[in-house]
Write a protein that holds these residues in place. Structure first.
Motif, PDB file in Angstrom:
ATOM      1  N   SER A 166       0.844  -1.202   0.000  1.00 57.80           N
ATOM      2  CA  SER A 166       0.000   0.000   0.000  1.00 57.80           C
ATOM      3  C   SER A 166       0.873   1.242   0.000  1.00 57.80           C
ATOM      4  O   SER A 166       1.858   1.323   0.750  1.00 57.80           O
ATOM      5  CB  SER A 166      -0.913   0.009   1.225  1.00 57.80           C
ATOM      6  OG  SER A 166      -1.859  -1.037   1.156  1.00 57.80           O
ATOM      7  N   LEU A 167       0.504   2.211  -0.829  1.00 58.71           N
ATOM      8  CA  LEU A 167       1.226   3.466  -0.922  1.00 58.71           C
ATOM      9  C   LEU A 167       0.309   4.629  -0.561  1.00 58.71           C
ATOM     10  O   LEU A 167      -0.841   4.686  -0.994  1.00 58.71           O
ATOM     11  CB  LEU A 167       1.748   3.693  -2.347  1.00 58.71           C
ATOM     12  CG  LEU A 167       2.689   2.640  -2.931  1.00 58.71           C
ATOM     13  CD1 LEU A 167       3.053   3.017  -4.367  1.00 58.71           C
ATOM     14  CD2 LEU A 167       3.940   2.492  -2.083  1.00 58.71           C
ATOM     15  N   HIS A 168       0.824   5.545   0.238  1.00 59.05           N
ATOM     16  CA  HIS A 168       0.122   6.784   0.546  1.00 59.05           C
ATOM     17  C   HIS A 168       0.762   7.870  -0.305  1.00 59.05           C
ATOM     18  O   HIS A 168       1.953   8.138  -0.195  1.00 59.05           O
ATOM     19  CB  HIS A 168       0.273   7.107   2.035  1.00 59.05           C
ATOM     20  CG  HIS A 168      -0.314   8.422   2.437  1.00 59.05           C
ATOM     21  ND1 HIS A 168       0.177   9.168   3.498  1.00 59.05           N
ATOM     22  CD2 HIS A 168      -1.341   9.144   1.921  1.00 59.05           C
ATOM     23  CE1 HIS A 168      -0.524  10.275   3.617  1.00 59.05           C
ATOM     24  NE2 HIS A 168      -1.455  10.281   2.680  1.00 59.05           N
ATOM     25  N   MET A 169      -0.028   8.494  -1.190  1.00 58.00           N
ATOM     26  CA  MET A 169       0.501   9.519  -2.072  1.00 58.00           C
ATOM     27  C   MET A 169      -0.173  10.853  -1.784  1.00 58.00           C
ATOM     28  O   MET A 169      -1.383  10.900  -1.544  1.00 58.00           O
ATOM     29  CB  MET A 169       0.290   9.143  -3.541  1.00 58.00           C
ATOM     30  CG  MET A 169       1.065   7.917  -3.982  1.00 58.00           C
ATOM     31  SD  MET A 169       0.948   7.703  -5.788  1.00 58.00           S
ATOM     32  CE  MET A 169       1.917   6.200  -5.991  1.00 58.00           C
ATOM     33  N   VAL A 170       0.602  11.929  -1.827  1.00 56.20           N
ATOM     34  CA  VAL A 170       0.091  13.278  -1.563  1.00 56.20           C
ATOM     35  C   VAL A 170       0.477  14.184  -2.726  1.00 56.20           C
ATOM     36  O   VAL A 170       1.665  14.365  -3.012  1.00 56.20           O
ATOM     37  CB  VAL A 170       0.662  13.841  -0.251  1.00 56.20           C
ATOM     38  CG1 VAL A 170       0.074  15.231   0.020  1.00 56.20           C
ATOM     39  CG2 VAL A 170       0.378  12.897   0.912  1.00 56.20           C
ATOM     40  N   ASP A 171      -0.532  14.733  -3.395  1.00 49.23           N
ATOM     41  CA  ASP A 171      -0.301  15.659  -4.501  1.00 49.23           C
ATOM     42  C   ASP A 171      -0.363  17.082  -3.953  1.00 49.23           C
ATOM     43  O   ASP A 171      -1.438  17.666  -3.798  1.00 49.23           O
ATOM     44  CB  ASP A 171      -1.351  15.453  -5.592  1.00 49.23           C
ATOM     45  CG  ASP A 171      -1.104  16.327  -6.809  1.00 49.23           C
ATOM     46  OD1 ASP A 171      -0.170  17.152  -6.775  1.00 49.23           O
ATOM     47  OD2 ASP A 171      -1.847  16.196  -7.799  1.00 49.23           O
ATOM     48  N   ARG A 172       0.806  17.653  -3.666  1.00 54.96           N
ATOM     49  CA  ARG A 172       0.858  18.971  -3.045  1.00 54.96           C
ATOM     50  C   ARG A 172       0.614  20.104  -4.035  1.00 54.96           C
ATOM     51  O   ARG A 172       0.564  21.273  -3.651  1.00 54.96           O
ATOM     52  CB  ARG A 172       2.199  19.149  -2.334  1.00 54.96           C
ATOM     53  CG  ARG A 172       2.443  18.064  -1.291  1.00 54.96           C
ATOM     54  CD  ARG A 172       3.622  18.349  -0.391  1.00 54.96           C
ATOM     55  NE  ARG A 172       3.869  17.214   0.495  1.00 54.96           N
ATOM     56  CZ  ARG A 172       3.177  16.945   1.592  1.00 54.96           C
ATOM     57  NH1 ARG A 172       2.187  17.756   1.946  1.00 54.96           N
ATOM     58  NH2 ARG A 172       3.456  15.881   2.336  1.00 54.96           N
ATOM     59  N   SER A 173       0.420  19.764  -5.299  1.00 55.49           N
ATOM     60  CA  SER A 173       0.180  20.802  -6.304  1.00 55.49           C
ATOM     61  C   SER A 173      -1.273  21.241  -6.352  1.00 55.49           C
ATOM     62  O   SER A 173      -1.603  22.216  -7.036  1.00 55.49           O
ATOM     63  CB  SER A 173       0.605  20.297  -7.693  1.00 55.49           C
ATOM     64  OG  SER A 173      -0.290  19.292  -8.158  1.00 55.49           O
TER      65      SER A 173
END
Length: 396
Positions: free
Chosen positions: A61-68
């Motif tokens: 499992s991956l936690h991804m954060v799109d800060r854009s």
């Protein structure tokens, strides 16, 4: 509107029937020490069939954060967040048995369907499967398939398809889009629920969902295939062979993602309205599979006119397949659990058994990606077969 789906009330009734009878007779799951299973107080079990491919299946499992960009549903929460389940060909005997869903995710899904307290969440959470957490990969280069679930549903409802594709030699990225499911667990202990389900009321608002998911998918592809990938096994991915499939609004999102990102070479919509996600000039000739119910909704001339519009706009390889007896959720794991709990639907005489529905979904979606991403001929897609009489080839 139920958070579980913006679609078929009959599908919700079918799900209810799966779960409202804790005393139903059931078929036991396949016996194997590596498989995860659980039971209700009455001893009921749910279990997915084994994948048909040659590989064992691993998952991380991956936690991804799109800060854009801020989250479109809860801007005050800050950056857009996603949970991505990575399924991949793995070495047999490595890793540990993977949980189908967390108990809290299962509880929230049951509660959202109006079934909280009827069946223990542990039953759904512990559904038998053949996925191994943190298993060692079989080294090689594999096509990538992105999966997107229906509106209000969680990505784990597509586990049967995800593990089948991984077992056949694909890497799969199954995305949980924040605030668009009944409940998605994040690593820091937060449980994000379906805020979007309380906000979407019009067709215009609903069309914003696949548009937002298209941005999610492009971000995930950036993080999986960029120079500093987010996944430790990213070298397994063949960046030139990427496809996407989705159920319901996730299927519309496949078309929307293809329209905005040419890295996606092939797409599948499983029983979802398109919401005008196919541009007037099509998808640059890229192949697309429309795979849905053979009823008054998704057969040619049916109630969902977006399928006819999409068909006319698609200029490359395309198929319009419908499945006799299928309901909206026949393209997910849900109807299989109905059968295993031994509770027939009100229309059981004419409806497709859940196990058969999953078998057909695995077969046709798998064949499509084999043809389009691996260039392997699959006669299954050439026309009707006596072995699959439920599948109707439409040519409007």
């Amino acid at each position: 509107m139920s958070r579980f789906s913006a679609a078929s009330p009959a599908a919700l009734l079918a799900l209810a029937l799966v779960l409202v009878s804790p005393t139903a007779a059931v078929a036991a799951p396949t016996a194997a020490s590596s498989r995860v299973s659980a039971a209700t107080a009455s001893g009921a079990h749910t279990s997915l069939p084994r994948p048909t491919g040659p590989y064992a299946v691993g998952r991380e499992s991956l936690h991804m954060v799109d800060r854009s960009r801020p989250d479109p549903w809860v801007p005050a929460a800050g950056a857009r967040e996603l949970m991505v389940g990575m399924y991949y060909p793995a070495r047999s005997g490595t890793g540990t048995p993977a949980q189908y869903a967390t108990v809290e995710e299962a509880r929230l899904l049951l509660a959202d369907a109006g079934l909280g307290g009827v069946v223990p969440a542990e039953t759904l959470s512990g559904t038998g499967n053949d996925v191994r957490a943190d298993a060692r990969p079989v080294r090689g280069r594999y096509p990538l398939v992105v999966l997107s679930p229906g509106f209000g549903a969680s990505a784990f409802t597509l586990t049967g398809l995800a593990e089948e594709l991984a077992g056949r030699g694909y890497v799969v990225a199954a995305i949980d889009h924040a605030y668009e499911s009944a409940g998605t667990a994040f690593p820091d202990g937060r449980m994000l629920t379906c805020v979007a389900c309380t906000k979407v009321r019009t067709e215009e608002e609903l069309a914003a969902v696949p548009a937002g998911r298209a941005k999610d998918v492009s971000f995930v592809l950036d993080r999986l295939t960029g120079s500093r990938p987010a996944w430790r096994y990213a070298d397994l991915i063949d960046r030139k062979r990427i496809g996407m499939a989705g159920h319901s609004i996730g299927g519309a999102s496949a078309a929307a993602a293809m329209a905005g990102d040419r890295r996606i070479r092939a797409g599948v919509n499983m029983d979802g309205a398109f919401h005008s996600t196919v541009p007037e000039d099509g998808l640059d000739g890229r192949p697309f599979l429309m795979f849905g119910t053979d009823d008054d909704t998704h057969r040619p001339g049916g109630d969902d006119r977006s399928w006819g519009q999409a068909w006319d706009r698609l200029t490359g390889w395309k198929r319009w397949l419908t499945v006799a007896g299928a309901t909206h959720y026949s393209f997910t794991d849900v109807p299989l659990f109905l059968d295993q709990l031994g509770v027939p639907s009100p229309e059981s005489a004419s409806k497709l058994p859940g196990g058969r529905a999953l078998e057909l979904t695995r077969a046709y979606v798998g064949a499509f990606f084999d043809v389009q991403l691996r260039h392997v001929r699959r006669p299954l897609l050439d026309g009707p077969t006596s072995a699959h009489p439920e599948v109707v080839f439409n040519n409007p």
